[in-house]
Design a protein around this motif. Structure first.
Motif, mmCIF file in Angstrom:
data_model
loop_
_atom_site.group_PDB
_atom_site.id
_atom_site.type_symbol
_atom_site.label_atom_id
_atom_site.label_comp_id
_atom_site.label_asym_id
_atom_site.label_seq_id
_atom_site.Cartn_x
_atom_site.Cartn_y
_atom_site.Cartn_z
ATOM 1 N N TRP A 50 4.137 14.835 3.838
ATOM 2 C CA TRP A 50 5.289 14.161 4.424
ATOM 3 C C TRP A 50 6.482 14.724 3.668
ATOM 4 O O TRP A 50 6.628 14.482 2.459
ATOM 5 C CB TRP A 50 5.138 12.663 4.222
ATOM 6 C CG TRP A 50 6.274 11.800 4.659
ATOM 7 C CD1 TRP A 50 7.089 11.975 5.730
ATOM 8 C CD2 TRP A 50 6.695 10.584 4.036
ATOM 9 N NE1 TRP A 50 7.991 10.951 5.821
ATOM 10 C CE2 TRP A 50 7.762 10.075 4.782
ATOM 11 C CE3 TRP A 50 6.265 9.877 2.926
ATOM 12 C CZ2 TRP A 50 8.417 8.910 4.452
ATOM 13 C CZ3 TRP A 50 6.915 8.702 2.589
ATOM 14 C CH2 TRP A 50 7.981 8.228 3.361
ATOM 15 N N GLY A 53 8.926 12.122 1.842
ATOM 16 C CA GLY A 53 8.282 11.489 0.693
ATOM 17 C C GLY A 53 8.025 12.471 -0.429
ATOM 18 O O GLY A 53 8.176 12.150 -1.611
ATOM 19 N N SER A 54 7.656 13.704 -0.058
ATOM 20 C CA SER A 54 7.374 14.723 -1.063
ATOM 21 C C SER A 54 8.634 15.131 -1.818
ATOM 22 O O SER A 54 8.563 15.500 -2.988
ATOM 23 C CB SER A 54 6.743 15.945 -0.397
ATOM 24 O OG SER A 54 5.478 15.611 0.148
ATOM 25 N N PHE A 62 2.049 10.758 3.997
ATOM 26 C CA PHE A 62 2.669 9.451 4.177
ATOM 27 C C PHE A 62 1.796 8.333 3.616
ATOM 28 O O PHE A 62 2.255 7.485 2.855
ATOM 29 C CB PHE A 62 2.964 9.201 5.663
ATOM 30 C CG PHE A 62 3.586 7.857 5.917
ATOM 31 C CD1 PHE A 62 4.936 7.665 5.733
ATOM 32 C CD2 PHE A 62 2.807 6.788 6.320
ATOM 33 C CE1 PHE A 62 5.515 6.416 5.945
ATOM 34 C CE2 PHE A 62 3.367 5.536 6.533
ATOM 35 C CZ PHE A 62 4.732 5.350 6.344
ATOM 36 N N ILE A 65 1.538 8.317 -0.281
ATOM 37 C CA ILE A 65 2.796 7.968 -0.944
ATOM 38 C C ILE A 65 3.151 6.503 -0.730
ATOM 39 O O ILE A 65 3.562 5.819 -1.662
ATOM 40 C CB ILE A 65 3.948 8.884 -0.464
ATOM 41 C CG1 ILE A 65 3.706 10.316 -0.967
ATOM 42 C CG2 ILE A 65 5.307 8.370 -0.955
ATOM 43 C CD1 ILE A 65 4.681 11.347 -0.423
ATOM 44 N N THR A 66 2.967 6.000 0.489
ATOM 45 C CA THR A 66 3.408 4.632 0.799
ATOM 46 C C THR A 66 2.298 3.597 0.743
ATOM 47 O O THR A 66 2.571 2.407 0.642
ATOM 48 C CB THR A 66 4.027 4.552 2.208
ATOM 49 O OG1 THR A 66 3.009 4.818 3.173
ATOM 50 C CG2 THR A 66 5.187 5.519 2.356
ATOM 51 N N ASP A 74 8.846 5.472 10.613
ATOM 52 C CA ASP A 74 9.458 6.062 9.424
ATOM 53 C C ASP A 74 9.996 7.449 9.747
ATOM 54 O O ASP A 74 9.560 8.105 10.688
ATOM 55 C CB ASP A 74 8.426 6.141 8.295
ATOM 56 C CG ASP A 74 8.095 4.761 7.770
ATOM 57 O OD1 ASP A 74 8.835 4.275 6.908
ATOM 58 O OD2 ASP A 74 7.105 4.178 8.244
#
Length: 83
Positions: A50, A53-54, A62, A65-66, A74
């Motif tokens: 993602w 996020g990265s 995704f 990370i989440t 998102d």
């Protein structure tokens, strides 16, 4: 995911996070986009990364990370969004 340009995301993110340096974030986003285009995978599970996020957390997908499975509402950088 909801497509968004790098500039629009930087503006939105920095408005909510006033301590963030816009030029540094933009540079990290461009690097994350290039990595994703070149096949970067999540360090944890191997899925595609993602980019947003990265650029903010670490090279991951995704979900890793989440902790969430559904990223349909998102943002992701438009140039790496595929239908």
């Amino acid at each position: 995911m909801v497509p968004i340009s790098i500039d629009s995301y930087v503006n939105k993110h920095c408005k909510s996070n006033p301590g963030e340096e816009p030029n540094k974030l933009k540079k990290r986003l461009k690097e994350a986009v290039n990595n994703k285009k070149n096949g970067a995978s999540c360090f944890n599970c191997g899925q595609e990364t993602w980019a947003i996020g990265s650029a903010i957390a670490y090279q991951g997908c995704f979900s890793c990370i989440t902790g969430e499975a559904d990223g349909s509402e998102d943002y992701e950088i438009d140039e790496v969004c595929w239908s």
